[in-house]
Every structure is written in C-alpha cells, then in structure tokens.
Motif scaffolding. Sequence first.
Motif, short mmCIF file in Angstrom:
data_model
loop_
_atom_site.label_atom_id
_atom_site.label_comp_id
_atom_site.label_asym_id
_atom_site.label_seq_id
_atom_site.Cartn_x
_atom_site.Cartn_y
_atom_site.Cartn_z
N ASP A 299 1.34 12.51 28.27
CA ASP A 299 1.77 13.60 29.14
C ASP A 299 0.60 14.56 29.34
OD1 ASP A 299 2.98 15.62 30.57
OD2 ASP A 299 4.82 15.60 29.38
N LEU A 300 -0.01 14.48 30.52
CA LEU A 300 -1.13 15.34 30.89
C LEU A 300 -0.75 16.21 32.08
CD1 LEU A 300 -4.01 12.70 30.66
CD2 LEU A 300 -3.15 14.19 28.87
N GLY A 301 0.54 16.41 32.30
CA GLY A 301 1.01 17.15 33.47
C GLY A 301 0.60 18.61 33.45
N GLN A 302 0.68 19.24 34.64
CA GLN A 302 0.45 20.67 34.81
C GLN A 302 -0.95 21.07 34.33
OE1 GLN A 302 4.50 21.14 32.88
NE2 GLN A 302 4.35 23.07 33.97
N ASN A 303 -1.96 20.36 34.82
CA ASN A 303 -3.36 20.69 34.59
C ASN A 303 -4.08 20.65 35.93
OD1 ASN A 303 -4.10 20.98 31.57
ND2 ASN A 303 -2.73 19.21 31.56
N ASN A 304 -5.39 20.53 35.89
CA ASN A 304 -6.19 20.43 37.11
C ASN A 304 -7.01 19.15 37.09
OD1 ASN A 304 -5.43 23.01 38.28
ND2 ASN A 304 -6.63 23.94 36.65
N LEU A 305 -6.45 18.09 36.53
CA LEU A 305 -7.15 16.81 36.45
C LEU A 305 -7.26 16.20 37.83
CD1 LEU A 305 -5.35 15.50 33.25
CD2 LEU A 305 -7.65 16.47 33.38
N THR A 306 -8.34 15.48 38.07
CA THR A 306 -8.61 14.94 39.41
C THR A 306 -8.97 13.46 39.32
OG1 THR A 306 -10.93 15.56 39.23
CG2 THR A 306 -9.44 17.18 40.22
N GLY A 307 -9.26 12.90 40.49
CA GLY A 307 -9.74 11.52 40.58
C GLY A 307 -8.61 10.52 40.71
N LYS A 308 -9.00 9.27 40.77
CA LYS A 308 -8.05 8.18 40.84
C LYS A 308 -7.65 7.75 39.44
CE LYS A 308 -9.82 6.36 45.21
NZ LYS A 308 -10.32 5.16 45.93
N LEU A 309 -6.44 7.24 39.30
CA LEU A 309 -6.01 6.75 38.00
C LEU A 309 -6.78 5.48 37.66
CD1 LEU A 309 -2.12 7.18 37.93
CD2 LEU A 309 -3.89 8.72 37.11
N PRO A 310 -7.29 5.39 36.43
CA PRO A 310 -7.99 4.16 36.04
C PRO A 310 -7.04 2.97 36.03
CG PRO A 310 -7.66 5.59 34.14
CD PRO A 310 -7.28 6.40 35.34
N HIS A 311 -7.52 1.85 36.49
CA HIS A 311 -6.69 0.66 36.55
C HIS A 311 -6.22 0.24 35.15
CE1 HIS A 311 -5.12 -2.94 38.53
NE2 HIS A 311 -5.58 -3.64 37.49
N THR A 312 -7.00 0.60 34.14
CA THR A 312 -6.66 0.22 32.76
C THR A 312 -5.40 0.91 32.26
OG1 THR A 312 -8.17 1.94 31.97
CG2 THR A 312 -9.03 -0.30 32.13
N ILE A 313 -4.93 1.93 32.97
CA ILE A 313 -3.72 2.62 32.52
C ILE A 313 -2.53 1.67 32.51
CG2 ILE A 313 -2.82 3.47 34.73
CD1 ILE A 313 -2.43 6.18 33.34
N GLY A 314 -2.60 0.63 33.32
CA GLY A 314 -1.51 -0.34 33.38
C GLY A 314 -1.48 -1.28 32.19
N ARG A 322 3.46 10.73 32.00
CA ARG A 322 3.66 11.94 32.80
C ARG A 322 2.30 12.55 33.12
NH1 ARG A 322 9.09 13.22 32.50
NH2 ARG A 322 10.20 12.28 30.74
N LEU A 323 1.96 12.50 34.40
CA LEU A 323 0.70 13.05 34.88
C LEU A 323 0.96 14.02 36.03
CD1 LEU A 323 -1.43 9.77 34.93
CD2 LEU A 323 -1.25 11.44 33.11
N ASN A 324 2.11 14.66 36.01
CA ASN A 324 2.55 15.51 37.11
C ASN A 324 1.71 16.78 37.23
OD1 ASN A 324 4.36 15.61 34.60
ND2 ASN A 324 4.50 17.70 35.38
N GLU A 325 1.70 17.34 38.44
CA GLU A 325 1.09 18.63 38.75
C GLU A 325 -0.39 18.66 38.38
OE1 GLU A 325 3.66 22.21 38.24
OE2 GLU A 325 5.02 20.82 37.26
N ASN A 326 -1.12 17.67 38.87
CA ASN A 326 -2.57 17.65 38.78
C ASN A 326 -3.12 17.44 40.19
OD1 ASN A 326 -3.68 17.75 35.86
ND2 ASN A 326 -1.89 16.42 35.68
N LEU A 327 -4.32 16.95 40.27
CA LEU A 327 -4.95 16.72 41.58
C LEU A 327 -5.39 15.27 41.72
CD1 LEU A 327 -7.10 19.99 41.64
CD2 LEU A 327 -4.97 19.59 42.87
N PHE A 328 -4.63 14.36 41.12
CA PHE A 328 -4.96 12.94 41.26
C PHE A 328 -4.76 12.50 42.71
CE2 PHE A 328 -3.66 13.00 36.67
CZ PHE A 328 -4.90 12.67 36.16
N TYR A 329 -5.56 11.56 43.13
CA TYR A 329 -5.44 11.06 44.50
C TYR A 329 -5.60 9.54 44.49
CZ TYR A 329 -10.57 11.12 44.20
OH TYR A 329 -11.86 10.95 43.80
N GLY A 330 -5.49 8.96 45.65
CA GLY A 330 -5.59 7.50 45.77
C GLY A 330 -4.24 6.85 45.51
N GLU A 331 -4.23 5.54 45.50
CA GLU A 331 -2.99 4.79 45.29
C GLU A 331 -2.66 4.68 43.81
OE1 GLU A 331 -2.77 1.12 47.32
OE2 GLU A 331 -3.19 1.97 49.29
N ILE A 332 -1.38 4.58 43.53
CA ILE A 332 -0.92 4.37 42.16
C ILE A 332 -1.22 2.93 41.77
CG2 ILE A 332 1.12 4.33 40.69
CD1 ILE A 332 2.30 6.53 42.47
#
Length: 979
Positions: A299-314, A322-332
């Motif tokens: 749970d890294l939600g409610q921060n200012n993290l950015t970038g695309k999610l690493p494919h290794t997260i899968g 939970r990665l809500n309320e950050n600045l992640f972009y790109g496709e899930i």
Amino acid sequence: MQQRILNPFFSLLLLLCTTSNISLGLSHSLYKDTQILLRIKSTQLQDKNNILKDWVPNTNNPCNWTGITCDARKISVVSINLSHFNLSGEFPCGFCYIHTLRKLSLGYNYLGKTINTHSFSICSHLRVLDLTENLFIGELPEFRSEFSQIRVLDLSFNNFSGEIPASFGRFPQLKSLRLVSNLFGGIVPSFLGNLSALRNLEIGYNPFKEGPLPWQLGNLSKLETLFISNANLVGSIPDSIGNLVSLKNIDLSSNYLSGEIPNSIFGLKYLEQIELFDNNLQGELPESLGNLTNLLRLDLGQNNLTGKLPHTIGSLSLISLRLNENLFYGEIPSSLALNPNLLHLALFANNFTGKLPQHLGLNSDLEDFDVSNNQLTGELPKHLCKRKRLQSILLFNNKFSGTLPSQFGDCHSLTVISIENNQLSGDVPSKFWNHPSFEILKMQHNMFSGSISNSISNAKGLSKLHLQGNNFSGMLPIGICELQRLMKFDVSKNLLTGEVPACITRLKKLEFLRLQENMFTGPIPSNLSFWHVLTELNLSYNQFSGTIPSQLSYLRDLTYLDLSMNSLTGNVPPELVNLGLSEFNVSGNKLYGEVPYVFRNPVFLSGLMGNPGLCSSVLKEFPPCSKQKPFSLIAVIIFAACFLLFMGFVLLFLKRKFLFFNGKSYERSYKTTTFQIVGFSEEDIVPFLTSENLIGSGSSGQVYKVDLNNGEFVAAKKLWGGTRKLETESVFKSEIEILGRIRHANIVKLLFSCSADDDLMVLVYEYMENGSLGDVLHVNKCEELREWSTRFNIAVGAAQGLAYLHHACVPPILHRDIKSNNILLDRDFLPRVADFGLAKTLQHEEGGIGDMSRIAGSYGYIAPEYGYTLKVTEKGDVYSFGVVLMELITGKRPNDPSLGDNMDIVKWVTETAFSSAEDQPIDLAHIIDPMLNLATCDYEEIESVLNVALLCTTPFPMNRPTMKRVVELLKELKLARHN
C-alpha cells in the motif's frame, strides 16, 4: 553385620526427612503467594463483576485460581493473567512481591492513575508486562538496570504522556515493545536502535513532535515488525532500513515522509507487508520490486509517486495492492491478471490510461476492485467476478465505454457498484437489478437506456441508488417501494414518464429524493406520514399537477424543497411555515393566493417567481392582494380607532423612553443588523432591558424577555461591558458571524443585533418558552420530561443541530461549549442549540486541527484530551454531547454531588454500565432518572441511547463517532419505534 543392616534404614530415614523439609518449604512459599494475591485483591483491585470469586483464603494452593498459572510441578506462581476482567483501581504492583512471577497481563481493564517509579522497581524480575487498553496517565516509569530479563512490554492504548524515557533503550533481551496510541511528546527516540534483540516495535498513533525516522533503527537486525504510523515523522526514509534483514512488516503510513523510497527496502526478501500510504513520497517504483517474492500486501497510496508500474509487479504473490492517489501513468500491466492470490486491488486517483487487462479476475479471487479517477478507456473486463467473490467495483470518473457485462448479473456477492461518470451505454441486463446483496448502486452520468426493471424489488439491501444523468425511460417501477433500507434515491435528468408510485412514501429511511428533470405527471404523493427523516425533496422540471400537499409540513427534518417548473395550482400551503427550510422553490407553476408570511423574506423571492396568481402586501415584486371594499362609515370608524391606537402607542413609547433615560435628554448612536425579517427596532428592545424582565444570567451576559407591541416575545442578551468588554466583544462577533449565516431547525435563530459606543452590545433571538434543558431537567423538574419520548426527541434534535455545524457548514463549525444549559426548548420541547460565543470554524491547515490558546467549554463537559493538548477537533463536541445524553438518561448533573468524591457522570455511568457481565444486559435500574415514568419507558431504547453516550465519551477521540454517525444511530432507534 548389624551396622550394614542399619545403614540402609538410616539412609531411608534421612531421605524422608529431607523430602519432608523440602515439602514444608514449598508449602510455605505457596502460602506466602496466596497471602499476597489475597491482599492485592482486597486493597488494590476492584472486582465489581466478582470474576475473582474463587480467590478465597480457605486454601493455600492458588494454582487453580482464575488467572493464575503455576509451573509444571505446581509449586510456584509464574503467571498472572487478568485481561478482559473489567477490573479497576491502580497498578497492582504488589503482585511483584511474588518473586517467581514472570508474566503479568492486566490488559483491557479500567486500571488508571500514574505508575510510581519507586514502587514499580520491585517488578524487575518480570519477563512479560502487558498493560494495554487501560486508563493509565502521566509519564512512564523509569525502568532501572535490574529489568534485564524483560522480553515483552506492552503499554498500548493508555494515556501516558511526556517523552519515552532513555531507560527504554536499555533492555538487552526485549523482543516486543508496544506503545501504540498514547499521548507521547518529543521525537521518536534514536536510542530505540540499541534494543538489539527486538523483533516487534510498535509506537504509532502518538502525537510526537515532528522529527525524522532515526537511522539507528537500522541496527535492529532481528526486527520483524516496524509500526510507526501517525507519528509526525518527517524527512526521508533512511537507507539503513535495508539492514533490517529479518523485517516482515513495515508500516510508516500517515506521516509526512518525503523523498524517494530507498532501493534498499526492495532487498528485504522476507517482507510480507509494506504500508507507506498517506505520505509525501516521490519517485518511481524500480523493477527490483519484483525481488520481494514473499510480498502479500503493498500500500503506497496517497503519495506523489510517478512513472509507469514495473512489469515485475505482476510476479509478486500479492493479496492486496493499493497504489491509489499518486501520479502513476501508462497502462496497467497485464501481468497483474495472472496473479492467483490477488484479493484487493486499489489503483484509483492516478493517471492510468489505456484499457484494463481483460483477464482480470479470471485467475484470482478478487474481492475489492478500485481503479476510479483515472483516464482508462475501453470495455469493462467481463471476468472480474468469475470466482463469485467480488464485493465492490469502483470504476467511476474514467472513460469506459460499451455495455455493462451480462456476467455482472450473476455476481450475487456484489454489495457496492460505483461506475458513475463514464461513457457506458445500452440497456442494463434485467437480472442485474435484482441482486439481493446490493447496498450501494451508483450508475449516474453515463448513457444507459431502457427501463428500470421491476425486479429491483429484490435488491432489498439497497441504501443508495443513483441513476441520474442517463437515458432511462418508461415508468418508475412499483418495485422501488420494496426497498425499505433506501436512504438516497436519485433518478433525475432521465426520460422517465407517468405517475410516481404513491407507495414511494412508505420508504421510511429515505433522506434524499431527487426526481427532477424527467417527464413525471399526475399529483404529488400526499400520504407523507412515513417520511420521518426526509431532508431533501426535488421534483422540479416535471409535469406534476394538482395542489401542493399541506402534509409536507409533517416533514420536520425537511430543509430543501424544490417543486419549481411544474403545473401545480392552488395556494402555497400556510402550514409550510412550520418547516426550517433553507431552500424553497415553487417558481414556474400556476399558484395563486397570498404568499404566507414566513416566505415574505427576500431570501425566498426567486423561489416564488413565475406564479402570476400570487400576491403580497410586503413583496413589491408581486401585486397586492385584493380586499373587499368596506362601507365608508366602517372605514371612518376603523381609521379613527387606528389613529387613537397609534397615538396611544406613541405616548407609551415616549413615557418608557423618558423613564429609561431618567428623564434626561440622551441620544445613542446605534449600529444595528437584522438577520431575519423583523417588525421591531432597537427602540423596542433596549428600553426594556430592565430587572423586571430579567430571565437569566450567564458568563457572557444577562438575558431578558421582551414583550413586543405585536404580542410576540423575543429573548435579548445584553453582553457584559466594562472590564469584560474585550472578552464579550469576541462573543458578540462570534455569535453574529456564525448564527448570522446559518439556518437550521435545531439551531436558535439570531434575529437582530445592536451595539452602541458606550459598551452596549445586544443580541436578540427567537424566544424559547421552556428555557434551557438544564433548567427543566435539574431545576424545574418539568412534568413533560417524565416521558422518555420527550427526552429522546430532544436528544435527536440537538444531535441534528450539532451535525449540521460539523458536516454541512463550510468550513465546519465547532461549538466548543455544548451543555444542557446551551440547549433551549420551544413550547413543544423541540430543541435549539444556542450560545455560540466560544464557537470556532475548523480551518483545515497543517493537519486540519486548530490550536486554541486556552481550554474552552464548561466543567464536566470538556473532553479528557484537552488536559494534555489544546488542539481542538469536532470530537470534543461529540464528547460533550455524550455527557448531555447521560444527563437525559440519569437526570444528574455532570458533577452531581450524589455521584461521590472524585466521580463525574461519565466515570459513574461507565463503571455502572460495565459492572454487568458481558453476556448480561446493562442494569438500568441504577442509572435511569427516577423521575421518568417507568411504566411508559422503552428500556431497550434507553439502553441503546446509553450505548451511544458511551461511544461519544470514550477516552480516545479516534474511537468516537462523528455527529453525523450519532444522528444516524439515534434515527435508527426512532425508526425502530415507529415500525
């Protein structure tokens, strides 16, 4: 030979004597332990539930007593566990005189006061000390060097204050330290990094001063759990965190940490849980995140993290992501859909784009799914509920298109669906409507079409149904009437036609009903006796006909009524003046007749326009109402009578003015403000602030009952002047600023104010015939309060007024002086919250809590946390309201002398309520006011209200409900009574 024969005999005799001596010695030891236990029970503990009834002096072996554990041979006491026994008293340090004692557990009781360091020193032989969930206060005792054997120390959920002593960094064998939820100050101490054997460190939920996370904690190589949430941590997470090679759980959430997450944390291969949400962390997630093969919760939600999610997260074995309320972009990443363990997925409030992986849910038992507030497109994944365990789908505020998957109609585990503000279209599958487990269904602002199926009658658990802003057509199904739990219903801005089912008025829990901007026809339903809690009714922009039902006046909680742009005829019902409406709109209809007096206020003018038949002698925008011309003789007589009456009033006024100024010629310069339409001025008020009209006196001034010329009464408060001018000026401004801009049926109305240069400050309010609740309850012992129903209605009304201040006002308003004397009662004993001299607006700056220079409020009503901090929150008002509830139930003042020394109503009620066994109901006979009519009392309802009062007055502010929740709890009881 004889010697050889005797030797064995003497040897046996010697053995028996030795054994006997040992046995005698052990019996003496247990005897001493027994005496210690009995002495502590009788002198240091209060066992009101008699749980320790088997601790009796008729045996010297306590090993079978409740809570006592001896060693394997039952020759010494090694453990005392009295947790959850509802014991009270001070810390029973005398137990430590049992030198074989190794474990002392006293958690979840009502033990309190401070712990003396000197008396505590006798406990140095303990290995486990558990005092969690008690009422201890003051600074922590010092642990001397003799405490070298302590392994577990749990002091959580108390009221300890001050700084953590340096001695807490000198426990060579300590494995678990828990200090959660106290009132510690100072910063998180670095000396905790000296506890080399520590495996569990939990010190979160304390008001530490802002400070860094000590890098020295990286020395704790055996640490498995690190919990420092809500501790005012600032700065970056130190790289030394990567030295915690045994770490499994880390929770640093809800702090002010900044910077990037150190790469070293992703090298901790045993990590199972990472909770860093609600901080100010920045940067991107590295591919090395995939190294955490044991990670189950992230749970890294409610921060200012950015970038695309690493494919290794899968590739992680995540149960919850939970990665809500950050600045992640790109496709899930599509690899997330391959995770067989994933139960909870929250990626909301980011900048994700593209389509969702269409196989989401196909391989995992998803329970919660939230990707709301992104920029996702495409169709919804149809396999989200493949395993039939999905409970919530939150997809709102995206750009999803296509139809609602038919598979959702078979997902009967769903309780919450929130898919509003997308571009979904087409008919909704008929089997989708009839989910019996639905609680919340939000589909508004899409492009759905077709009809609302009558099978919705099976969704009996629905509390919120939002379908507005679509293209639904046809008639509103009669099945809506079966949704008895429905609280909010909105189908506005659709294409619905026909009459509204009359049975809709049977929805007893309905609070909001919005049907505007459709094509409904026929009359407005008039049997409204079941709408006990309706606060908003909007039927505007339809084709309703007939008259406005006068029964709307039954809806005492109604504050918003919009019937505009229909084809309604007839008068504006004069009965509506009984409602405390903040919004009233009947414009654009075919109404006629005179505007009722309460709506002659310019505030309501726009809501009356567009009705050519309305008339008014006050509002110039309407033609005057026609009157039958009288005969000339009658006109002369009436004119003469009016003239004489007028002259009489003039003479009376001059006489009173002359008396008031003692015959001197004196002219004051008044500054006046009117907050309602009133028919008086300062000249009708100021001369009558005399001792004959005095009805009360308080800390801010004196209150007078003033008889106006029209036969009505008002209450005028003349604030103190002289040396107290500065203080009362603050009260004067506070009352004007707050009461001048709010309107609610349960908040006293400020009508008028005036001030003069010679310290005169007067506030004029509506007159409350029955005075204050404190007076009728404690002084006058009013006969009407013999009925519990009257007291209950007072509680509900006061709660509604307070909830309005906290939740409907922007910014929220804190009253800070809720007490029975500040709750006024009208002629029908309906309550008004009054006296806003200490009220403050809650400005959400630097954490949303205001610092006050002094403690505000009245003795007996002030929340206990104000003794340690001057930070003010709405939970202080909640505590004070809980005290008022206890007054209503008991009839006692907060510090009633009958309660005994050092005892207030909260402590007395709490101890009395919890003196019953867990499986037994509260014994109300010792609590309720004997003045109540016991024959008509609803004991079950009284007990429920008492439970609400206990919730409101719990020592920990975070555990108290909001006033909005208090209103809900009380209204549920009110509805239960009507059922």
